[in-house]
Design an enzyme around this catalytic site. Structure first.
Site, mmCIF file in Angstrom:
data_model
loop_
_atom_site.group_PDB
_atom_site.id
_atom_site.type_symbol
_atom_site.label_atom_id
_atom_site.label_comp_id
_atom_site.label_asym_id
_atom_site.label_seq_id
_atom_site.Cartn_x
_atom_site.Cartn_y
_atom_site.Cartn_z
ATOM 1 N N GLU A 41 0.827 -1.196 0.000
ATOM 2 C CA GLU A 41 0.000 0.000 0.000
ATOM 3 C C GLU A 41 0.872 1.260 0.000
ATOM 4 O OE1 GLU A 41 -2.522 -0.746 3.367
ATOM 5 O OE2 GLU A 41 -0.982 -0.164 4.819
ATOM 6 N N CYS A 42 0.501 2.212 -0.818
ATOM 7 C CA CYS A 42 1.125 3.529 -0.915
ATOM 8 C C CYS A 42 2.624 3.419 -1.212
ATOM 9 C CB CYS A 42 0.846 4.336 0.346
ATOM 10 S SG CYS A 42 1.032 6.119 0.100
ATOM 11 N N GLY A 43 3.488 3.633 -0.223
ATOM 12 C CA GLY A 43 4.915 3.497 -0.473
ATOM 13 C C GLY A 43 5.285 2.119 -0.976
ATOM 14 N N SER A 61 -1.964 -0.878 -3.943
ATOM 15 C CA SER A 61 -2.923 0.219 -3.903
ATOM 16 C C SER A 61 -2.339 1.412 -3.162
ATOM 17 C CB SER A 61 -4.211 -0.230 -3.205
ATOM 18 O OG SER A 61 -5.088 0.857 -2.992
#
Length: 464
Positions: free
Chosen positions: A335-337, A436
């Site tokens: 997720e994200c990073g 994501s």
């Protein structure tokens, strides 16, 4: 029984974190066991709390997880504490809804029946500070604003002036004021403060902060203001929860959790739920380790990979190992990073591109810097390692990077709806890897953890 205080602010940037950390350190130095919590979806402040208390700090997010979850989380983790200090988010009444208190500090304080310590920035105020406090007292009659701490004062005379004004016009007690001092300010960058894992919360800083709080705030009076943590309904919430003490759940899978300066944004609740579902969590560093761990699944949280892009790219052995695991079908949640790291390329703020793992055939760039911030509802449109199509969960986005074009042949496993009602396809599914920008809070749907552990266990058995 633990006593509880909620530290709220009139706005972001007034000094809630400084005051909270000072109180945590000062009461800890008195020999109290102090348990910290953070209202809202923030990852950085709980990391600071943990460095001071030596105990995990948990998010209390009314919008993502609801009332029962918030109350049960506090009851579970405050059982052996003397004092609970909850740090608020933004201004006291700021949350997910401009016309209500959903997701706000005020909501959490009312759910916990806890008194509020209101932090004000009095640097450019005199009697007007009392008007601000009075407004917060009257805005929501159900909220108990019990104490006031004035921050960034010009000196003792200024503190007396603010104190006299508040005492004359407000019900809340003025318990102290903190002089403006640049030595007490924590460094910042995009997405917020520089994080605790980077060493900014030194022993010297903590001592300075605690000494200032002890000298400036009436700690005895503030402790008296704290109310006993209500037990009404909390026990039932715990009994109805999906949590078990460590060791009670049979081991089903080993999950490698990337955890270093590049990947550090995780909800503690997610770890607890994974363990409760039978996972052994193996923490490792894509920055420093020479190889990926021998595990059944991988979890990459958010953080600052853009600040460490060269080091991540140079650690070729790990990059190749993650790519090979993905091709072999190892369940991966990023997720994200984590998404940025598993993309094909990451361009930093200076425009320098670095090759990344390449699971997602797309590039991520920090230029131009565009802030994406807000709560999200997620509905799964495909079967994934975290849940089957139709699964619903809630999360939060907070990033400054931009994802380039992704081929339409890459499955979008999510339908993501923001608070503005706009909906779009996201959640990139490549084999058994789910990537994501959304940070999902497993407390919003604990089956996410159960499903991920099951997927890891199944993949391990298939490999055998």
């Amino acid at each position: 029984m633990a006593r509880v205080l909620v530290v709220a602010g009139t706005a972001s940037g007034v000094g809630k974190t400084t005051v909270t950390l000072g109180l945590l350190e000062a009461y800890r130095r008195r020999g109290l066991v102090v348990q910290a919590f953070k209202v809202g979806p923030d990852f950085i402040d709980p990391g600071f709390h943990e460095r001071v208390t030596g105990r995990p700090s948990y998010n209390l997010d009314g919008w993502m997880c609801g009332r029962d979850h918030v109350r049960a989380t506090v009851a579970r983790h405050a059982a052996d504490a003397h004092l609970v200090i909850v740090e608020g988010v933004m201004g006291c009444f700021d949350g997910a809804d401009p016309t209500g208190d959903d997701g706000s500090t005020a909501q959490a304080a009312k759910w916990l029946d806890a008194p509020v310590v209101l932090v004000i920035d009095a640097s450019a105020q005199a009697r007007s500070a009392a008007a601000v406090v009075a407004g917060f007292e009257r805005f929501d009659p159900e909220l108990r604003v019990a104490a006031v701490v004035a921050n960034r004062l010009g000196g003792e005379a200024h503190a007396r002036l603010i104190g006299d004004a508040v005492r004359a016009a407000c019900r809340a007690e003025f318990v102290g004021g903190i002089a403006r001092d640049s030595a007490l300010e924590l460094p910042e960058r995009h997405l917020g403060l520089v994080t605790a894992i980077e060493g900014v919360l030194t022993a010297e800083f903590r001592q300075c902060l605690a000494t200032t709080i002890e000298r400036s705030v009436d700690l005895d009076r503030l402790l008296a203001v704290a109310s006993p943590l209500s037990s009404g309904g909390f026990g039932a919430a715990i009994e109805g929860g999906r949590y078990r003490k460590g060791g009670e759940a049979p081991l089903r899978a080993r999950i490698g959790v990337a955890h270093d300066a590049a990947f550090q944004f995780y909800y503690r609740e997610n770890f607890d739920l994974l363990r409760a579902a039978g996972a052994e969590l193996v923490f490792w560093s894509p920055l420093a380790d020479g190889d990926a761990p021998d595990v059944d699944g991988l979890y990459f949280g958010g953080g600052y990979p853009e600040l460490h892009a060269r080091a991540l790219a140079d650690n070729v052995g790990v990059v190749k190992a993650i790519a090979e695991r993905a091709r072999a079908g190892t369940p991966i949640y990023a997720e994200c990073g984590g998404l940025m790291y598993l993309a094909a390329r990451l361009e930093d703020a200076d425009g320098v591109p670095y090759p990344m793992v390449g699971v997602l055939p797309a590039a991520v760039s920090m230029r131009p810097r565009r802030l994406t911030l807000g709560y999200t509802d997620v509905r799964f449109a495909e079967d994934t390692p975290l849940g089957v199509a139709g699964t619903v969960a809630r999360g939060h986005e907070f990033h400054c990077s931009t994802l380039g074009g992704v081929s339409p042949q890459v499955k979008r496993a999510y339908r993501v709806r923001g608070r503005d009602g706009d909906e779009h396809a996201e959640g990139f599914l490549i084999g058994n890897a789910l990537l994501s920008y959304v940070h999902l809070h497993f407390g919003s749907n604990p089956t996410l953890a159960v499903n991920f552990v099951a997927a890891c266990a199944a993949a391990s058995q298939h490999a055998c």
